[in-house]
Design a protein around this motif. Sequence first.
Motif, PDB file in Angstrom:
ATOM      1  N   GLU A 178       0.837  -1.204   0.000  1.00  0.00           N
ATOM      2  CA  GLU A 178       0.000   0.000   0.000  1.00  0.00           C
ATOM      3  C   GLU A 178       0.871   1.253   0.000  1.00  0.00           C
ATOM      4  O   GLU A 178       0.576   2.225  -0.699  1.00  0.00           O
ATOM      5  N   THR A 179       1.941   1.230   0.778  1.00  0.00           N
ATOM      6  CA  THR A 179       2.854   2.374   0.833  1.00  0.00           C
ATOM      7  C   THR A 179       3.532   2.593  -0.515  1.00  0.00           C
ATOM      8  O   THR A 179       3.618   3.729  -1.003  1.00  0.00           O
ATOM      9  N   ILE A 180       4.024   1.511  -1.116  1.00  0.00           N
ATOM     10  CA  ILE A 180       4.688   1.624  -2.422  1.00  0.00           C
ATOM     11  C   ILE A 180       3.709   2.110  -3.473  1.00  0.00           C
ATOM     12  O   ILE A 180       4.015   3.017  -4.272  1.00  0.00           O
ATOM     13  N   TRP A 181       2.516   1.526  -3.491  1.00  0.00           N
ATOM     14  CA  TRP A 181       1.510   1.874  -4.503  1.00  0.00           C
ATOM     15  C   TRP A 181       1.085   3.333  -4.388  1.00  0.00           C
ATOM     16  O   TRP A 181       1.040   4.059  -5.391  1.00  0.00           O
ATOM     17  N   SER A 182       0.770   3.789  -3.186  1.00  0.00           N
ATOM     18  CA  SER A 182       0.317   5.169  -3.004  1.00  0.00           C
ATOM     19  C   SER A 182       1.423   6.159  -3.333  1.00  0.00           C
ATOM     20  O   SER A 182       1.163   7.229  -3.901  1.00  0.00           O
ATOM     21  N   THR A 183       2.672   5.796  -3.008  1.00  0.00           N
ATOM     22  CA  THR A 183       3.790   6.673  -3.331  1.00  0.00           C
ATOM     23  C   THR A 183       3.961   6.812  -4.832  1.00  0.00           C
ATOM     24  O   THR A 183       4.159   7.926  -5.350  1.00  0.00           O
ATOM     25  N   CYS A 184       3.873   5.704  -5.552  1.00  0.00           N
ATOM     26  CA  CYS A 184       4.031   5.732  -7.008  1.00  0.00           C
ATOM     27  C   CYS A 184       2.919   6.540  -7.670  1.00  0.00           C
ATOM     28  O   CYS A 184       3.178   7.370  -8.552  1.00  0.00           O
ATOM     29  N   VAL A 185       1.675   6.304  -7.252  1.00  0.00           N
ATOM     30  CA  VAL A 185       0.547   7.013  -7.848  1.00  0.00           C
ATOM     31  C   VAL A 185       0.618   8.510  -7.545  1.00  0.00           C
ATOM     32  O   VAL A 185       0.444   9.348  -8.440  1.00  0.00           O
ATOM     33  N   ALA A 186       0.891   8.856  -6.294  1.00  0.00           N
ATOM     34  CA  ALA A 186       0.969  10.262  -5.907  1.00  0.00           C
ATOM     35  C   ALA A 186       2.125  10.968  -6.620  1.00  0.00           C
ATOM     36  O   ALA A 186       1.989  12.121  -7.056  1.00  0.00           O
ATOM     37  N   THR A 187       3.264  10.282  -6.747  1.00  0.00           N
ATOM     38  CA  THR A 187       4.407  10.873  -7.448  1.00  0.00           C
ATOM     39  C   THR A 187       4.089  11.104  -8.915  1.00  0.00           C
ATOM     40  O   THR A 187       4.412  12.158  -9.482  1.00  0.00           O
ATOM     41  N   LEU A 237       1.077  11.521 -10.334  1.00  0.00           N
ATOM     42  CA  LEU A 237       0.105  12.606 -10.471  1.00  0.00           C
ATOM     43  C   LEU A 237       0.745  13.961 -10.166  1.00  0.00           C
ATOM     44  O   LEU A 237       0.448  14.960 -10.842  1.00  0.00           O
ATOM     45  N   ALA A 238       1.609  13.998  -9.166  1.00  0.00           N
ATOM     46  CA  ALA A 238       2.308  15.249  -8.845  1.00  0.00           C
ATOM     47  C   ALA A 238       3.213  15.671  -9.998  1.00  0.00           C
ATOM     48  O   ALA A 238       3.355  16.870 -10.283  1.00  0.00           O
ATOM     49  N   LEU A 239       3.805  14.689 -10.678  1.00  0.00           N
ATOM     50  CA  LEU A 239       4.669  14.991 -11.823  1.00  0.00           C
ATOM     51  C   LEU A 239       3.844  15.488 -13.006  1.00  0.00           C
ATOM     52  O   LEU A 239       4.268  16.403 -13.725  1.00  0.00           O
ATOM     53  N   VAL A 240       2.667  14.892 -13.205  1.00  0.00           N
ATOM     54  CA  VAL A 240       1.787  15.328 -14.301  1.00  0.00           C
ATOM     55  C   VAL A 240       1.407  16.793 -14.137  1.00  0.00           C
ATOM     56  O   VAL A 240       1.323  17.551 -15.109  1.00  0.00           O
ATOM     57  N   SER A 261      -5.887   9.188   0.890  1.00  0.00           N
ATOM     58  CA  SER A 261      -4.663   9.901   1.271  1.00  0.00           C
ATOM     59  C   SER A 261      -3.892  10.411   0.059  1.00  0.00           C
ATOM     60  O   SER A 261      -3.059  11.311   0.193  1.00  0.00           O
ATOM     61  N   ILE A 262      -4.165   9.850  -1.118  1.00  0.00           N
ATOM     62  CA  ILE A 262      -3.464  10.287  -2.323  1.00  0.00           C
ATOM     63  C   ILE A 262      -3.812  11.733  -2.668  1.00  0.00           C
ATOM     64  O   ILE A 262      -2.967  12.480  -3.171  1.00  0.00           O
ATOM     65  N   ILE A 317      -1.712  17.217  -3.667  1.00  0.00           N
ATOM     66  CA  ILE A 317      -1.824  18.664  -3.454  1.00  0.00           C
ATOM     67  C   ILE A 317      -0.597  19.209  -2.739  1.00  0.00           C
ATOM     68  O   ILE A 317      -0.119  20.314  -3.024  1.00  0.00           O
ATOM     69  N   ALA A 318      -0.066  18.443  -1.803  1.00  0.00           N
ATOM     70  CA  ALA A 318       1.102  18.894  -1.052  1.00  0.00           C
ATOM     71  C   ALA A 318       2.391  18.785  -1.858  1.00  0.00           C
ATOM     72  O   ALA A 318       3.328  19.559  -1.634  1.00  0.00           O
ATOM     73  N   SER A 319       2.449  17.837  -2.788  1.00  0.00           N
ATOM     74  CA  SER A 319       3.718  17.547  -3.459  1.00  0.00           C
ATOM     75  C   SER A 319       3.882  18.199  -4.825  1.00  0.00           C
ATOM     76  O   SER A 319       5.021  18.448  -5.233  1.00  0.00           O
ATOM     77  N   PHE A 320       2.785  18.504  -5.533  1.00  0.00           N
ATOM     78  CA  PHE A 320       2.999  19.052  -6.874  1.00  0.00           C
ATOM     79  C   PHE A 320       3.662  20.440  -6.854  1.00  0.00           C
ATOM     80  O   PHE A 320       4.449  20.755  -7.765  1.00  0.00           O
ATOM     81  N   PRO A 321       3.416  21.316  -5.856  1.00  0.00           N
ATOM     82  CA  PRO A 321       4.187  22.568  -5.828  1.00  0.00           C
ATOM     83  C   PRO A 321       5.673  22.311  -5.593  1.00  0.00           C
ATOM     84  O   PRO A 321       6.527  22.993  -6.179  1.00  0.00           O
ATOM     85  N   PHE A 322       5.980  21.335  -4.747  1.00  0.00           N
ATOM     86  CA  PHE A 322       7.369  20.960  -4.492  1.00  0.00           C
ATOM     87  C   PHE A 322       8.021  20.441  -5.763  1.00  0.00           C
ATOM     88  O   PHE A 322       9.153  20.807  -6.108  1.00  0.00           O
ATOM     89  N   VAL A 323       7.298  19.596  -6.496  1.00  0.00           N
ATOM     90  CA  VAL A 323       7.814  19.049  -7.751  1.00  0.00           C
ATOM     91  C   VAL A 323       8.044  20.161  -8.769  1.00  0.00           C
ATOM     92  O   VAL A 323       9.053  20.169  -9.485  1.00  0.00           O
TER      93      VAL A 323
END
Length: 232
Positions: A26-35, A37-40, A104-105, A110-116
Amino acid sequence: MAEFFAGKEWTTFMQVLPTLPFETWETIWSTCVATLLALVIGLPLGVCLVTGEKDGVRPLPRWLMVLLNAVINLLRSVPFLILMIIVIPLSRLIVGTSIGTVASIVPLVIASFPFVSRLVETSMREVDAGVIEAAQSMGASPLQIIMKVMIPESMPSLVANITIAATTIMGYGAMAGIIGGGGLGKVAINYGYYRFNVVLEFVATALLVVLVQVLQTFGTKLAVQCDKRIQK
């Protein structure tokens, strides 16, 4: 020692142990999906922050650049724990619930795309201006300069920065366990911290450390492979 293995901590650990592989996934999957989407979202924004400047390859209106910078800076300044609580209604609107890994994604993105976007901006600014000027002198369009010059030239830095973003998102995902997120964060907080189970806290944290190390090692090697300045 015999008292420890007969105690409540060890009993709870053995009960939760069969779920650890799934929680790790679950941790790996959510990290990959969130990363992803944040990259998109963050990659185009980061490109616009560089190319949209007054002297950029595709200048944008000043008001738009001010707005983009203001939104990115605003979102980056909000602590993640507070942001998770603020976007609970949005998570419920998008995925139908505010609890679980899928929910949680939403705050993770929302928190990570500005950082990216800022990381992408930094990578793009490392591209040699002479290379861009050479492409312009040959009649390349702004889109061709972005796709065939700026992104390829900054690829090693982009990969390294995306790796940093992914490890940060994994840490954020663990914190999401506080508001009902899944994964190893849920194990560490719900079964470890709230139940005073030091064994589960240690195991969940150790697994997160291993995942971060694996991710960072893979990202670093990939960045080196993308660097054409390094002799293979």
